[in-house]
Design a protein around this motif. Sequence first.
Motif, PDB file in Angstrom:
ATOM      1  N   ARG A 125       0.805  -1.222   0.000  1.00  0.00           N
ATOM      2  CA  ARG A 125       0.000   0.000   0.000  1.00  0.00           C
ATOM      3  C   ARG A 125       0.842   1.277   0.000  1.00  0.00           C
ATOM      4  N   LYS A 126       1.773   1.380   0.942  1.00  0.00           N
ATOM      5  CA  LYS A 126       2.552   2.618   1.069  1.00  0.00           C
ATOM      6  C   LYS A 126       3.414   2.870  -0.166  1.00  0.00           C
ATOM      7  N   GLY A 127       4.150   1.844  -0.581  1.00  0.00           N
ATOM      8  CA  GLY A 127       5.014   1.995  -1.756  1.00  0.00           C
ATOM      9  C   GLY A 127       4.220   2.296  -3.011  1.00  0.00           C
ATOM     10  N   PHE A 128       3.073   1.614  -3.154  1.00  0.00           N
ATOM     11  CA  PHE A 128       2.231   1.829  -4.335  1.00  0.00           C
ATOM     12  C   PHE A 128       1.716   3.264  -4.384  1.00  0.00           C
ATOM     13  N   LEU A 129       1.303   3.793  -3.226  1.00  0.00           N
ATOM     14  CA  LEU A 129       0.791   5.172  -3.177  1.00  0.00           C
ATOM     15  C   LEU A 129       1.892   6.186  -3.483  1.00  0.00           C
ATOM     16  N   ILE A 130       3.093   5.925  -2.973  1.00  0.00           N
ATOM     17  CA  ILE A 130       4.212   6.851  -3.227  1.00  0.00           C
ATOM     18  C   ILE A 130       4.553   6.871  -4.714  1.00  0.00           C
ATOM     19  N   VAL A 131       4.659   5.682  -5.305  1.00  0.00           N
ATOM     20  CA  VAL A 131       4.971   5.590  -6.735  1.00  0.00           C
ATOM     21  C   VAL A 131       3.879   6.264  -7.561  1.00  0.00           C
ATOM     22  N   THR A 132       2.625   5.989  -7.222  1.00  0.00           N
ATOM     23  CA  THR A 132       1.494   6.580  -7.955  1.00  0.00           C
ATOM     24  C   THR A 132       1.525   8.106  -7.867  1.00  0.00           C
ATOM     25  N   PHE A 133       1.770   8.630  -6.656  1.00  0.00           N
ATOM     26  CA  PHE A 133       1.811  10.092  -6.479  1.00  0.00           C
ATOM     27  C   PHE A 133       2.930  10.708  -7.319  1.00  0.00           C
ATOM     28  N   CYS A 134       4.110  10.088  -7.281  1.00  0.00           N
ATOM     29  CA  CYS A 134       5.257  10.629  -8.033  1.00  0.00           C
ATOM     30  C   CYS A 134       5.007  10.589  -9.542  1.00  0.00           C
ATOM     31  N   VAL A 135       4.468   9.461 -10.034  1.00  0.00           N
ATOM     32  CA  VAL A 135       4.194   9.330 -11.472  1.00  0.00           C
ATOM     33  C   VAL A 135       3.157  10.354 -11.908  1.00  0.00           C
ATOM     34  N   PHE A 136       2.075  10.502 -11.126  1.00  0.00           N
ATOM     35  CA  PHE A 136       1.019  11.453 -11.487  1.00  0.00           C
ATOM     36  C   PHE A 136       1.524  12.893 -11.422  1.00  0.00           C
ATOM     37  N   LEU A 137       2.317  13.205 -10.403  1.00  0.00           N
ATOM     38  CA  LEU A 137       2.847  14.570 -10.279  1.00  0.00           C
ATOM     39  C   LEU A 137       3.769  14.895 -11.447  1.00  0.00           C
TER      40      LEU A 137
END
Length: 700
Positions: free
Chosen positions: A486-498
Amino acid sequence: MKNRLAYIFNAFFILIFGYLLCISIFKPQDISFNHPSIFIIFSAAALLVLIGIYQLFTKLNKKGDGVITIFLVILIILTQIYLLFSLQMDSFADAFVIKGEALNMLANGGHATEQNYFLMYPNNIFITIIRYWLYSFGGILGITNTYLLESVFLFICMNVTIFVLFWIVRKENGNKFGNIYLLIVLFCVPLLGYIWYFYTDTLVLPFTALIALFYYLYTKNNKWWYFIIIGLLFAIGYQIKPNIIILLPAMLIHLCFIRNWRKILLNTLVLLVCFFSLSTAFTPIAESYGFQKDPAVEFPQTHWLMMGLGDPAGRYNREDVTYTSEFKTKEEKEAANIEKIKERIEEHGPLGLLKLFDNKVLNTWTDGTRAYTWYINSALEYPAPYDYFFGDKRVVTELPAQMFHIINLFLICLGALRFYKKKEFDMSFFVNISLVGVWLFHLFWEANQRYIMFITPLMILSSIYGFKFIVESLYTKKFDLKKGLRKGFLIVTFCVFLLSTVIFAYIGNTVAGQTQDVSKYLVKQSYAHVELAVNSKQIVKQTFEANESFNTVQLAILKAPYVDSKYRIKIINKKNKKEVYNEVIDGSEFVEAENYTINVNEKPKGKTEYVIEVYQVENKNPKEPLILGTYLSKTVDLYPYGSLYIKGKAREKQDIGFSVSTVASEPIIPKYVSIIFDLGVIIIFAGTYYVFRRKAEDNG
């Protein structure tokens, strides 16, 4: 033993298609927009959005899934209808010859009029007869508009393909994955771009899908009689496009993993009997329409192997065609081809062959558009869809086309990786065997981006299993994100989207803020491969119509003349006899294989006819005249609003290569559209991230 062979095969497959994925990112061919980092970021963002959409789908019940399915089906169909009726397109190369022959047959009581081409390429006879049947059927109904007939037929072919494979995905993986499949299809640019292309690559698509369907039904029901239908489908599909036969050995190999040898032999026998029984009917059908067969003229299979070894990428080569044509019998042709093949293998050497194969792979597998813009490029009118699919703004479709291609290859590789976890010899395993077959075939055969179009829908089918692997890896059976991810997936998703948002906003601002020369065409007759000399013995004139202002006229120059020669070019308004342009051009100003640009400032009053005149003023070397381009006469009139005159005589259904346009400095996308896109992307990214975060918090 079977699992061990499957492990080896999938490792080999991932190696090959992983390489195709990498070069599609870093070295794509014939793509005007080529920025690997942007491809990676945008493709990752698009895939994450797709995962977010799937997570939303998991909240829907069966009725909700049905509503989404209906919505996506309607959207796909409406998009196709809009494109088909907003643009009337004609195709180049072989499709052009076949349309001309079908029209000639229609006017000649159904009897073939052209023999030489079909004697060399008998594989195109059946597609010509199909086109003739279509025009004849239209005539019975009182429909003479060939564009309407072709559009309806292609619409049916595309949708049979799409929705047959949708049925397989939905039956095998459920409604939610079926809707993901439809969503991917909606953004598959080649399936949209080739919807105007009436030729073997599109007409074979439904046969590819139906073969996959009945083979899938066999794997589930184990009923041998499905192979009767499969054999008949192969027989018809082979007559349309012989490449479809690659699916046959792939199917037999797949059978070795799921059935015993007795059933394999029985099924193979049934299939082959049906295949050869129906195949024998096509020769008398062709003969009944007057198509002849002459082994002395027909090209042997070695011809295409010879072309496949030609520099730089084993593509079609007119010189190779001339070479094979020089020999009088099929045996002589074959012997000459084999000799040339040996020569080329020796000339290349081991390292040279590897370089050639790499070039062939680059030219066949890395173009997400499947090169539809080359084969379909002749329009009667030039509305907005033309600009974005074929014109100077086509980067808008090329970027998503390449993103789709990259995501598709990535998911196909993941689908192969899934085997190591699930050990299922499912439809993706069959498709992947077929893909390796296609890859191997075009290493040695003539290669081209268009030639993998017939397998593209099956590639989407295979990619669904890769997407399923992602879902299985990220989510539990209750569709909750796995705790450790969960945590890693959210961090990666946030960085990719940003990062994607910043890049998208920057590109949008650049594209909307910076101007470049963009052509708004009144005429674009770009098919010009037949040489037309301008010399002391013949003046070339081309008429055209315009009812809007234009400032640019371009002429297709196939070969430049002697440098010290001089040619006069005139453009005359036939309504008021005014000379719009009248200049003497030095031979040194013409460049081979480039358009010669003429700048004017013309504002016609209503519909006005113009004539372009090109004639020689001086040339001390008559062996090097100015060579303009045209196409075969008396077949299809690609520009019916004008005529070509040589020595004062009109050439029937023929025009030179030329264009008339208004070239203006403007952004590819208007500022307000860019802002709307930016806001839309931000909303989609923010919404997707919120879905992921909310789900993670609910499970925390």
